[in-house]
Write a protein that holds these residues in place. Structure first.
Motif, PDB file in Angstrom:
ATOM      1  N   TRP A  68       0.829  -1.206   0.000  1.00 52.64           N
ATOM      2  CA  TRP A  68       0.000   0.000   0.000  1.00 52.64           C
ATOM      3  C   TRP A  68       0.866   1.261   0.000  1.00 52.64           C
ATOM      4  N   ALA A  69       1.933   1.276   0.809  1.00 50.63           N
ATOM      5  CA  ALA A  69       2.810   2.452   0.886  1.00 50.63           C
ATOM      6  C   ALA A  69       3.466   2.737  -0.462  1.00 50.63           C
ATOM      7  N   ILE A  70       3.822   1.698  -1.192  1.00 52.07           N
ATOM      8  CA  ILE A  70       4.432   1.892  -2.507  1.00 52.07           C
ATOM      9  C   ILE A  70       3.432   2.541  -3.464  1.00 52.07           C
ATOM     10  N   ILE A  71       2.259   1.934  -3.581  1.00 53.25           N
ATOM     11  CA  ILE A  71       1.275   2.430  -4.547  1.00 53.25           C
ATOM     12  C   ILE A  71       0.746   3.802  -4.138  1.00 53.25           C
ATOM     13  N   ALA A  72       0.351   3.941  -2.864  1.00 57.54           N
ATOM     14  CA  ALA A  72      -0.182   5.225  -2.397  1.00 57.54           C
ATOM     15  C   ALA A  72       0.873   6.325  -2.495  1.00 57.54           C
ATOM     16  N   GLY A  73       2.128   5.974  -2.231  1.00 59.78           N
ATOM     17  CA  GLY A  73       3.198   6.959  -2.335  1.00 59.78           C
ATOM     18  C   GLY A  73       3.388   7.452  -3.755  1.00 59.78           C
ATOM     19  N   LEU A  74       3.376   6.536  -4.712  1.00 62.83           N
ATOM     20  CA  LEU A  74       3.514   6.940  -6.114  1.00 62.83           C
ATOM     21  C   LEU A  74       2.337   7.794  -6.556  1.00 62.83           C
ATOM     22  N   LEU A  75       1.145   7.457  -6.089  1.00 62.18           N
ATOM     23  CA  LEU A  75      -0.040   8.255  -6.427  1.00 62.18           C
ATOM     24  C   LEU A  75       0.027   9.644  -5.777  1.00 62.18           C
ATOM     25  N   GLN A  76       0.552   9.717  -4.558  1.00 63.25           N
ATOM     26  CA  GLN A  76       0.724  11.016  -3.903  1.00 63.25           C
ATOM     27  C   GLN A  76       1.748  11.861  -4.660  1.00 63.25           C
ATOM     28  N   GLY A 127       5.705  11.312  -1.153  1.00 61.42           N
ATOM     29  CA  GLY A 127       5.295  10.189  -1.995  1.00 61.42           C
ATOM     30  C   GLY A 127       6.459   9.271  -2.342  1.00 61.42           C
ATOM     31  N   ALA A 128       7.589   9.891  -2.703  1.00 60.29           N
ATOM     32  CA  ALA A 128       8.776   9.094  -3.036  1.00 60.29           C
ATOM     33  C   ALA A 128       9.262   8.312  -1.822  1.00 60.29           C
ATOM     34  N   GLN A 129       9.291   8.967  -0.653  1.00 60.02           N
ATOM     35  CA  GLN A 129       9.737   8.276   0.561  1.00 60.02           C
ATOM     36  C   GLN A 129       8.777   7.153   0.935  1.00 60.02           C
ATOM     37  N   SER A 130       7.478   7.394   0.765  1.00 61.12           N
ATOM     38  CA  SER A 130       6.492   6.360   1.069  1.00 61.12           C
ATOM     39  C   SER A 130       6.744   5.108   0.230  1.00 61.12           C
ATOM     40  N   ALA A 131       7.026   5.312  -1.058  1.00 59.93           N
ATOM     41  CA  ALA A 131       7.293   4.172  -1.935  1.00 59.93           C
ATOM     42  C   ALA A 131       8.545   3.421  -1.485  1.00 59.93           C
ATOM     43  N   LEU A 132       9.593   4.156  -1.114  1.00 60.09           N
ATOM     44  CA  LEU A 132      10.824   3.513  -0.645  1.00 60.09           C
ATOM     45  C   LEU A 132      10.604   2.774   0.674  1.00 60.09           C
ATOM     46  N   VAL A 133       9.850   3.388   1.591  1.00 56.35           N
ATOM     47  CA  VAL A 133       9.547   2.737   2.867  1.00 56.35           C
ATOM     48  C   VAL A 133       8.722   1.477   2.627  1.00 56.35           C
ATOM     49  N   GLY A 134       7.832   1.532   1.637  1.00 57.34           N
ATOM     50  CA  GLY A 134       7.040   0.352   1.302  1.00 57.34           C
ATOM     51  C   GLY A 134       7.912  -0.838   0.936  1.00 57.34           C
ATOM     52  N   VAL A 135       8.970  -0.578   0.170  1.00 57.92           N
ATOM     53  CA  VAL A 135       9.912  -1.649  -0.183  1.00 57.92           C
ATOM     54  C   VAL A 135      10.570  -2.203   1.080  1.00 57.92           C
ATOM     55  N   PHE A 136      10.957  -1.310   1.997  1.00 55.49           N
ATOM     56  CA  PHE A 136      11.561  -1.716   3.263  1.00 55.49           C
ATOM     57  C   PHE A 136      10.576  -2.546   4.091  1.00 55.49           C
ATOM     58  N   PHE A 137       9.297  -2.124   4.134  1.00 58.65           N
ATOM     59  CA  PHE A 137       8.277  -2.881   4.871  1.00 58.65           C
ATOM     60  C   PHE A 137       8.145  -4.305   4.324  1.00 58.65           C
ATOM     61  N   ILE A 138       8.132  -4.428   3.018  1.00 60.89           N
ATOM     62  CA  ILE A 138       8.001  -5.768   2.405  1.00 60.89           C
ATOM     63  C   ILE A 138       9.212  -6.620   2.751  1.00 60.89           C
ATOM     64  N   LYS A 139      10.394  -6.006   2.740  1.00 61.78           N
ATOM     65  CA  LYS A 139      11.599  -6.742   3.121  1.00 61.78           C
ATOM     66  C   LYS A 139      11.506  -7.198   4.580  1.00 61.78           C
ATOM     67  N   GLN A 140      11.038  -6.305   5.461  1.00 60.21           N
ATOM     68  CA  GLN A 140      10.857  -6.669   6.868  1.00 60.21           C
ATOM     69  C   GLN A 140       9.849  -7.805   7.018  1.00 60.21           C
ATOM     70  N   ALA A 141       8.784  -7.741   6.233  1.00 63.07           N
ATOM     71  CA  ALA A 141       7.719  -8.741   6.332  1.00 63.07           C
ATOM     72  C   ALA A 141       8.211 -10.137   5.997  1.00 63.07           C
TER      73      ALA A 141
END
Length: 194
Positions: free
Chosen positions: A110-118, A138-152
């Motif tokens: 969600w952070a990746i997609i919502a960040g790119l849309l923002q 938006g750019a940071q949200s997308a990057l954090v989203g990648v980090f979240f998926i890695k953590q998951a």
């Protein structure tokens, strides 16, 4: 009012709305962050409710903003963001029945997609002003989203404390945009009365 084409009065009206909107979003994000680090750390049910509420609030906020800015038809990135955030809300609720790794994966996607849309929304609204912070957010949200998926996908224990800083950074960007718009409006007003 089409968010892509602004006359001076429309730009001033959009700036005034966004200033209030950004201050409100910053405040809500800070309250969520505080609740996550206090109530959410001690109560799994409250943490779950907060995790579901976060994308739900994002959907509502984007819907209201799009409606105030010409409607969903003229704000397609926000219209898509509303739909994605609603789906994320449902997915987070479902993931909570599994484990917090699944929740983190949903938050990441969600952070990746919502960040790119923002980011797209910020580019479209560039002429209003203060959108550099929304683009960075938006750019940071997308990057954090990648980090979240890695953590998951890792073995480490995950909790709401791992997601809460995401809200704090969001609050910072919204606050920066609101302050920037406030200062810009004050300067315009001073020039008009000079």
């Amino acid at each position: 009012m089409n968010s892509q084409i602004f006359s001076r009065p429309d730009r001033d009206a959009a700036s005034h709305w966004l200033k209030s909107y950004y201050f409100a979003r910053a405040a809500v994000a800070l309250v969520w962050f505080a609740a996550a680090f206090t109530l959410g750390k001690t109560s799994p049910s409250i943490a779950g409710a907060l995790l579901v509420a976060y994308p739900a609030y994002d959907a509502l906020a984007n819907f209201i903003d799009a409606q105030r800015s010409g409607g969903l038809k003229f704000n397609r990135s926000q219209a898509i963001n509303v739909a994605i955030s609603i789906l994320a809300t449902i997915a987070v609720a479902a993931a909570l029945t599994r484990d917090l790794h699944a929740v983190m994966a949903v938050f990441g996607a969600w952070a990746i997609i919502a960040g790119l849309l923002q980011l797209i929304t910020g580019v479209v609204r560039w002429k209003i002003g203060a959108q550099w912070a929304m683009i960075l957010a938006g750019a940071q949200s997308a990057l954090v989203g990648v980090f979240f998926i890695k953590q998951a996908t890792g073995p480490a224990t995950i909790g709401i404390k791992d997601i809460a800083p995401y809200a704090a950074f969001g609050a910072l960007y919204f606050f920066a945009s609101a302050v920037w718009l406030t200062v810009a409006q004050a300067r315009r007003d001073a020039r008009r009365t000079a």
